[in-house]
Design a protein around this motif. Sequence first.
Motif, PDB file in Angstrom:
ATOM      1  N   ASN A  18     101.533  51.999  18.550  1.00 19.51           N
ATOM      2  CA  ASN A  18     102.332  50.795  18.326  1.00 19.51           C
ATOM      3  C   ASN A  18     103.731  50.925  18.905  1.00 19.51           C
ATOM      4  O   ASN A  18     104.290  49.951  19.411  1.00 19.51           O
ATOM      5  N   THR A  19     104.310  52.117  18.851  1.00 20.55           N
ATOM      6  CA  THR A  19     105.633  52.331  19.433  1.00 20.55           C
ATOM      7  C   THR A  19     105.599  52.088  20.935  1.00 20.55           C
ATOM      8  O   THR A  19     106.492  51.440  21.494  1.00 20.55           O
ATOM      9  N   VAL A  20     104.567  52.591  21.596  1.00 21.77           N
ATOM     10  CA  VAL A  20     104.431  52.377  23.039  1.00 21.77           C
ATOM     11  C   VAL A  20     104.340  50.886  23.350  1.00 21.77           C
ATOM     12  O   VAL A  20     105.026  50.383  24.255  1.00 21.77           O
ATOM     13  N   PHE A  21     103.533  50.152  22.604  1.00 18.36           N
ATOM     14  CA  PHE A  21     103.396  48.721  22.870  1.00 18.36           C
ATOM     15  C   PHE A  21     104.670  47.945  22.569  1.00 18.36           C
ATOM     16  O   PHE A  21     105.059  47.056  23.327  1.00 18.36           O
ATOM     17  N   VAL A  22     105.335  48.255  21.488  1.00 18.36           N
ATOM     18  CA  VAL A  22     106.572  47.550  21.147  1.00 18.36           C
ATOM     19  C   VAL A  22     107.645  47.821  22.195  1.00 18.36           C
ATOM     20  O   VAL A  22     108.327  46.898  22.663  1.00 18.36           O
ATOM     21  N   LEU A  23     107.799  49.085  22.589  1.00 19.22           N
ATOM     22  CA  LEU A  23     108.807  49.414  23.595  1.00 19.22           C
ATOM     23  C   LEU A  23     108.476  48.805  24.954  1.00 19.22           C
ATOM     24  O   LEU A  23     109.373  48.362  25.678  1.00 19.22           O
ATOM     25  N   THR A  24     107.198  48.763  25.291  1.00 12.50           N
ATOM     26  CA  THR A  24     106.794  48.130  26.550  1.00 12.50           C
ATOM     27  C   THR A  24     107.127  46.645  26.520  1.00 12.50           C
ATOM     28  O   THR A  24     107.669  46.105  27.494  1.00 12.50           O
ATOM     29  N   GLY A  25     106.807  45.984  25.409  1.00 12.76           N
ATOM     30  CA  GLY A  25     107.125  44.560  25.278  1.00 12.76           C
ATOM     31  C   GLY A  25     108.610  44.297  25.322  1.00 12.76           C
ATOM     32  O   GLY A  25     109.080  43.351  25.960  1.00 12.76           O
ATOM     33  N   TRP A  26     109.380  45.138  24.676  1.00  6.52           N
ATOM     34  CA  TRP A  26     110.843  44.984  24.663  1.00  6.52           C
ATOM     35  C   TRP A  26     111.408  45.181  26.070  1.00  6.52           C
ATOM     36  O   TRP A  26     112.292  44.438  26.507  1.00  6.52           O
ATOM     37  N   THR A  27     110.881  46.175  26.788  1.00  9.68           N
ATOM     38  CA  THR A  27     111.352  46.469  28.143  1.00  9.68           C
ATOM     39  C   THR A  27     111.001  45.339  29.110  1.00  9.68           C
ATOM     40  O   THR A  27     111.813  44.954  29.951  1.00  9.68           O
ATOM     41  N   LEU A  28     109.789  44.809  28.997  1.00  8.15           N
ATOM     42  CA  LEU A  28     109.366  43.750  29.907  1.00  8.15           C
ATOM     43  C   LEU A  28     110.044  42.422  29.610  1.00  8.15           C
ATOM     44  O   LEU A  28     110.274  41.630  30.520  1.00  8.15           O
ATOM     45  N   GLY A  29     110.350  42.187  28.353  1.00  2.85           N
ATOM     46  CA  GLY A  29     111.006  40.935  27.977  1.00  2.85           C
ATOM     47  C   GLY A  29     110.190  39.728  28.406  1.00  2.85           C
ATOM     48  O   GLY A  29     109.009  39.623  28.098  1.00  2.85           O
ATOM     49  N   GLU A  30     110.819  38.851  29.140  1.00  6.22           N
ATOM     50  CA  GLU A  30     110.157  37.627  29.595  1.00  6.22           C
ATOM     51  C   GLU A  30     109.193  37.877  30.758  1.00  6.22           C
ATOM     52  O   GLU A  30     108.469  36.984  31.164  1.00  6.22           O
ATOM     53  N   ASN A  31     109.173  39.073  31.313  1.00  4.22           N
ATOM     54  CA  ASN A  31     108.306  39.376  32.453  1.00  4.22           C
ATOM     55  C   ASN A  31     106.932  39.887  32.038  1.00  4.22           C
ATOM     56  O   ASN A  31     106.170  40.344  32.886  1.00  4.22           O
ATOM     57  N   TRP A  32     106.591  39.799  30.759  1.00  5.23           N
ATOM     58  CA  TRP A  32     105.323  40.341  30.289  1.00  5.23           C
ATOM     59  C   TRP A  32     104.124  39.665  30.947  1.00  5.23           C
ATOM     60  O   TRP A  32     103.078  40.268  31.113  1.00  5.23           O
ATOM     61  N   SER A  33     104.291  38.411  31.358  1.00  7.39           N
ATOM     62  CA  SER A  33     103.164  37.700  31.968  1.00  7.39           C
ATOM     63  C   SER A  33     102.764  38.317  33.307  1.00  7.39           C
ATOM     64  O   SER A  33     101.628  38.147  33.755  1.00  7.39           O
ATOM     65  N   LEU A  34     103.663  39.065  33.944  1.00  3.39           N
ATOM     66  CA  LEU A  34     103.344  39.713  35.219  1.00  3.39           C
ATOM     67  C   LEU A  34     102.287  40.802  35.053  1.00  3.39           C
ATOM     68  O   LEU A  34     101.485  41.038  35.949  1.00  3.39           O
ATOM     69  N   VAL A  35     102.289  41.475  33.928  1.00  2.00           N
ATOM     70  CA  VAL A  35     101.328  42.556  33.717  1.00  2.00           C
ATOM     71  C   VAL A  35     100.110  42.113  32.913  1.00  2.00           C
ATOM     72  O   VAL A  35      99.157  42.866  32.762  1.00  2.00           O
ATOM     73  N   ARG A  36     100.145  40.884  32.430  1.00  2.00           N
ATOM     74  CA  ARG A  36      99.039  40.402  31.602  1.00  2.00           C
ATOM     75  C   ARG A  36      97.708  40.456  32.336  1.00  2.00           C
ATOM     76  O   ARG A  36      96.686  40.857  31.771  1.00  2.00           O
ATOM     77  N   LYS A  37      97.678  40.096  33.616  1.00  2.00           N
ATOM     78  CA  LYS A  37      96.415  40.102  34.350  1.00  2.00           C
ATOM     79  C   LYS A  37      95.855  41.523  34.463  1.00  2.00           C
ATOM     80  O   LYS A  37      94.651  41.729  34.408  1.00  2.00           O
ATOM     81  N   TYR A  38      96.729  42.522  34.571  1.00  2.00           N
ATOM     82  CA  TYR A  38      96.261  43.907  34.636  1.00  2.00           C
ATOM     83  C   TYR A  38      95.744  44.382  33.282  1.00  2.00           C
ATOM     84  O   TYR A  38      94.758  45.107  33.197  1.00  2.00           O
ATOM     85  N   VAL A  39      96.409  43.959  32.230  1.00  2.00           N
ATOM     86  CA  VAL A  39      95.966  44.317  30.886  1.00  2.00           C
ATOM     87  C   VAL A  39      94.622  43.666  30.589  1.00  2.00           C
ATOM     88  O   VAL A  39      93.735  44.283  30.008  1.00  2.00           O
ATOM     89  N   ASP A  40      94.455  42.421  31.026  1.00  2.00           N
ATOM     90  CA  ASP A  40      93.184  41.725  30.820  1.00  2.00           C
ATOM     91  C   ASP A  40      92.042  42.446  31.534  1.00  2.00           C
ATOM     92  O   ASP A  40      90.956  42.600  30.979  1.00  2.00           O
ATOM     93  N   VAL A  41      92.284  42.910  32.750  1.00  2.00           N
ATOM     94  CA  VAL A  41      91.261  43.649  33.493  1.00  2.00           C
ATOM     95  C   VAL A  41      90.935  44.953  32.761  1.00  2.00           C
ATOM     96  O   VAL A  41      89.768  45.327  32.608  1.00  2.00           O
ATOM     97  N   GLY A  42      91.967  45.650  32.292  1.00  2.00           N
ATOM     98  CA  GLY A  42      91.754  46.897  31.548  1.00  2.00           C
ATOM     99  C   GLY A  42      90.976  46.668  30.270  1.00  2.00           C
ATOM    100  O   GLY A  42      90.073  47.448  29.926  1.00  2.00           O
ATOM    101  N   THR A  43      91.300  45.607  29.566  1.00  4.13           N
ATOM    102  CA  THR A  43      90.594  45.271  28.326  1.00  4.13           C
ATOM    103  C   THR A  43      89.120  44.986  28.615  1.00  4.13           C
ATOM    104  O   THR A  43      88.234  45.470  27.910  1.00  4.13           O
ATOM    105  N   ASN A  44      88.862  44.219  29.652  1.00  2.00           N
ATOM    106  CA  ASN A  44      87.480  43.910  30.015  1.00  2.00           C
ATOM    107  C   ASN A  44      86.718  45.182  30.396  1.00  2.00           C
ATOM    108  O   ASN A  44      85.545  45.333  30.060  1.00  2.00           O
ATOM    109  N   ALA A  45      87.380  46.096  31.077  1.00  3.66           N
ATOM    110  CA  ALA A  45      86.732  47.351  31.473  1.00  3.66           C
ATOM    111  C   ALA A  45      86.386  48.189  30.243  1.00  3.66           C
ATOM    112  O   ALA A  45      85.289  48.773  30.168  1.00  3.66           O
TER     113      ALA A  45
END
Length: 104
Positions: A18-45
């Motif tokens: 959870n710390t990794v996810f919270v810090l990643t979200g905080w670091t990305l801020g409003e740019n989180w949508s840029l990595v969403r497509k990669y996370v979606d691919v990883g989740t599907n895999a």
Amino acid sequence: MPLGVFTLLTTAGSLLWNTVFVLTGWTLGENWSLVRKYVDVGTNAVVAAVVLAVLVFVGVRLSERRRGRHVGGCGPSGLPAVIVGAAARLPAAGWSACEWRTTA
């Protein structure tokens, strides 16, 4: 695994995850949508890998049962690990592992 050790390790792992996810979200801020497509691919895999693993497991088990190779004879050596602990207590109740397995 003892409940205390399990709880401690689960808590530590959850805290780290959870710390990794919270810090990643905080670091990305409003740019989180840029990595969403990669996370979606990883989740599907990951989901596909889990489904494939379950299908392979079930297929192997069914194949072993059809061929009569499945380990499952009488006594604790042929039982799943969870049952072995219970089977060790059966003689005190006057039951054998074979009786317990077939009647329980």
